[in-house]
Scaffold this active site. Structure first.
Site, PDB file in Angstrom:
ATOM      1  N   GLU A 133      36.969  42.462  29.715  1.00  0.00           N
ATOM      2  CA  GLU A 133      36.246  42.612  28.918  1.00  0.00           C
ATOM      3  C   GLU A 133      35.480  43.584  28.254  1.00  0.00           C
ATOM      4  O   GLU A 133      34.880  43.889  27.202  1.00  0.00           O
ATOM      5  CB  GLU A 133      34.913  41.916  29.669  1.00  0.00           C
ATOM      6  CG  GLU A 133      33.912  42.690  30.659  1.00  0.00           C
ATOM      7  CD  GLU A 133      35.175  42.152  31.885  1.00  0.00           C
ATOM      8  OE1 GLU A 133      34.037  43.078  32.834  1.00  0.00           O
ATOM      9  OE2 GLU A 133      35.913  41.962  32.246  1.00  0.00           O
ATOM     10  N   ARG A 153      42.597  27.432  34.861  1.00  0.00           N
ATOM     11  CA  ARG A 153      43.304  28.942  34.098  1.00  0.00           C
ATOM     12  C   ARG A 153      43.712  29.488  34.734  1.00  0.00           C
ATOM     13  O   ARG A 153      44.334  29.272  35.918  1.00  0.00           O
ATOM     14  CB  ARG A 153      42.462  29.681  33.108  1.00  0.00           C
ATOM     15  CG  ARG A 153      40.938  28.902  32.272  1.00  0.00           C
ATOM     16  CD  ARG A 153      40.235  30.038  31.420  1.00  0.00           C
ATOM     17  NE  ARG A 153      38.757  30.159  32.616  1.00  0.00           N
ATOM     18  CZ  ARG A 153      37.751  31.355  32.414  1.00  0.00           C
ATOM     19  NH1 ARG A 153      38.382  31.646  31.302  1.00  0.00           N
ATOM     20  NH2 ARG A 153      37.253  31.037  33.279  1.00  0.00           N
ATOM     21  N   TYR A 176      39.412  39.743  33.758  1.00  0.00           N
ATOM     22  CA  TYR A 176      37.836  39.598  33.805  1.00  0.00           C
ATOM     23  C   TYR A 176      37.558  40.702  35.265  1.00  0.00           C
ATOM     24  O   TYR A 176      37.593  39.529  36.210  1.00  0.00           O
ATOM     25  CB  TYR A 176      37.499  37.981  32.943  1.00  0.00           C
ATOM     26  CG  TYR A 176      37.714  38.217  32.267  1.00  0.00           C
ATOM     27  CD1 TYR A 176      37.602  38.535  30.779  1.00  0.00           C
ATOM     28  CD2 TYR A 176      38.283  36.362  31.804  1.00  0.00           C
ATOM     29  CE1 TYR A 176      37.409  38.082  29.981  1.00  0.00           C
ATOM     30  CE2 TYR A 176      38.471  36.216  30.172  1.00  0.00           C
ATOM     31  CZ  TYR A 176      38.293  36.823  29.444  1.00  0.00           C
ATOM     32  OH  TYR A 176      38.183  36.231  28.005  1.00  0.00           O
ATOM     33  N   ASP A 227      27.460  35.350  34.371  1.00  0.00           N
ATOM     34  CA  ASP A 227      28.477  36.356  34.744  1.00  0.00           C
ATOM     35  C   ASP A 227      27.954  37.967  34.737  1.00  0.00           C
ATOM     36  O   ASP A 227      29.096  38.793  35.260  1.00  0.00           O
ATOM     37  CB  ASP A 227      29.439  36.215  34.204  1.00  0.00           C
ATOM     38  CG  ASP A 227      29.989  36.236  32.847  1.00  0.00           C
ATOM     39  OD1 ASP A 227      29.157  36.534  32.344  1.00  0.00           O
ATOM     40  OD2 ASP A 227      31.449  35.654  32.059  1.00  0.00           O
ATOM     41  N   HIS A 266      33.766  42.030  35.453  1.00  0.00           N
ATOM     42  CA  HIS A 266      32.254  41.699  35.130  1.00  0.00           C
ATOM     43  C   HIS A 266      31.438  41.894  36.285  1.00  0.00           C
ATOM     44  O   HIS A 266      30.664  41.787  37.220  1.00  0.00           O
ATOM     45  CB  HIS A 266      31.643  40.580  35.287  1.00  0.00           C
ATOM     46  CG  HIS A 266      32.366  39.608  33.946  1.00  0.00           C
ATOM     47  ND1 HIS A 266      32.080  39.667  32.876  1.00  0.00           N
ATOM     48  CD2 HIS A 266      33.200  38.498  33.884  1.00  0.00           C
ATOM     49  CE1 HIS A 266      32.678  39.015  31.657  1.00  0.00           C
ATOM     50  NE2 HIS A 266      33.909  38.465  32.851  1.00  0.00           N
ATOM     51  N   LYS A 304      40.105  35.396  36.343  1.00  0.00           N
ATOM     52  CA  LYS A 304      38.557  35.341  36.925  1.00  0.00           C
ATOM     53  C   LYS A 304      39.199  36.583  38.177  1.00  0.00           C
ATOM     54  O   LYS A 304      39.689  37.166  38.332  1.00  0.00           O
ATOM     55  CB  LYS A 304      37.935  34.249  37.185  1.00  0.00           C
ATOM     56  CG  LYS A 304      37.852  33.372  36.073  1.00  0.00           C
ATOM     57  CD  LYS A 304      36.484  34.131  35.104  1.00  0.00           C
ATOM     58  CE  LYS A 304      35.566  34.962  35.753  1.00  0.00           C
ATOM     59  NZ  LYS A 304      34.285  34.863  35.253  1.00  0.00           N
TER      60      LYS A 304
END
Length: 368
Positions: free
Chosen positions: A118, A15, A94, A269, A96, A75
């Protein structure tokens, strides 16, 4: 503002943080966008499309991190990337962080302002930047589970939808949110028998109305103990925003499952909802515990990067425009939902759920 888009370097992550159309919007608003050469190739977005949109193409990440005020990724940054972050710089991606103390510490040490997709919220109480990837991951989970139930993949040799005269597979979905609903939708469409468990009765009512063939069960430990041994495929979609996922499926429950059954833990994740979950990658996606195949890839949507990139950009672009146009502080003062995305700033953990998960105290930012 100078906005940087590096190539994603997480295992098999194709991505990209911004599409050419998003770049064009930012450039039209007076911003300068730097894109690493080849960043969009995995999503079928060539360099010349970025150049035509007004991006400046860069040879490597060093120039982007050294120049950009705002880094837009997909990510969480890998170690080589966290070493390039600097105080005063914004990172929007993101993260996490709840189960990852090493990354949290690295981001704190960088001094950067780190905003997590998120944990950004919506006026309706949802998670608008997580939703599109939850939709993708949920739909993928049924496909992935169907594959790993095949004998050559180590499974029981079951066709998810069965055939006339032969029963379909039993699919158990933990969680009735976005990912769970999408997993159930696809599994039902493939002909499986599907049960969703959740503690939110309104969610169960909504899913029952939308999918009349769906079975719903209120989630208790006893219910999971009864349902796990029947499942050919268990899909974990449990989410506590920003926090580590609770371990709902015990080792004993996993041991009670059929030999050759499959667990797809979408919540890997955030630590995973099974005691036997450990993160895996697209290049080494599975492992076996007590005869049960576990698929715990932490970036599942990266398997379908073109779909995922466009779906993600549809959701993130308004926030990127706000951050670039107003700066993070003013943008967050104007939008409490964007403010909920602030996880780390100037060496402090700001997100209470992350701080709680890591046994640390959450800091505050003056003026927010």
């Amino acid at each position: 503002m100078r906005i940087g888009v590096p190539t994603e370097i997480k295992d098999n992550e194709y991505r990209v943080g911004l599409t050419p159309a998003s770049v064009a919007e930012l450039v039209a608003n007076g911003h300068r966008v730097l894109v690493q050469q080849g960043a969009g190739a995995g999503s079928g977005l060539p360099d010349d499309a970025y150049a035509k949109a007004g991006a400046q193409l860069c040879h490597g990440p060093a120039e982007i991190f050294a120049t950009a005020d705002l880094i837009v990724k997909v990510k969480e940054p890998q170690p080589v990337e966290t070493s390039l972050l600097r105080r005063g710089q914004m990172l929007f991606t993101y993260l996490h962080l709840a189960p990852d103390q090493h990354l949290t510490r690295a981001l704190m040490d960088s001094g950067a302002t780190c905003i997590a997709y998120e944990t950004v919220t919506s006026p309706m109480g949802g998670l608008p930047l997580l939703t599109p990837m939850s939709e993708v991951a949920g739909r993928l989970a049924a496909q992935v589970g169907a594959h790993y139930l095949e004998r050559e993949a180590g499974g029981r040799g079951i066709l998810l939808g069965g055939v006339p005269g032969v029963s379909p597979a039993d699919v158990l979905v933990l969680g009735g949110g976005v990912a769970g609903a999408n997993a159930a939708h696809v599994a039902l469409g493939m002909g499986a028998t599907v049960t969703v468990v959740d503690r939110n009765l309104d969610a169960l009512r909504r899913l029952s109305a939308l999918m009349p063939r769906l079975q719903t069960v209120f989630s208790t430990r006893g219910a999971l103990q009864a349902l796990a041994p029947r499942a050919d495929l268990l899909i974990g979609t449990v989410l506590v925003p920003g926090a580590a996922t609770p371990k709902l499926v015990t080792r004993e429950m996993v041991a009670s499952m059929k030999q050759g059954s499959v667990i797809v833990d979408i919540s890997a994740d955030q630590g995973g909802c099974c005691e036997t979950t450990r993160p895996t990658s697209h290049s080494d996606p599975t492992y076996v515990v007590d005869g049960v195949t576990h698929y715990c890839v932490t970036n599942m949507p990266g398997a379908v990067p073109r779909t995922s990139t466009f779906a993600l950009n549809n959701a993130t672009l308004p926030f990127v425009l706000a951050l670039a146009g107003k700066g993070w502080r003013t943008a967050m003062q104007a939008d409490p939902h964007l403010r909920a995305g602030l996880n780390v700033h100037d060496g402090q953990i700001i997100c209470p759920a992350v701080a709680l998960a890591q046994g640390l105290e959450a800091g505050t930012v003056e003026g927010l």
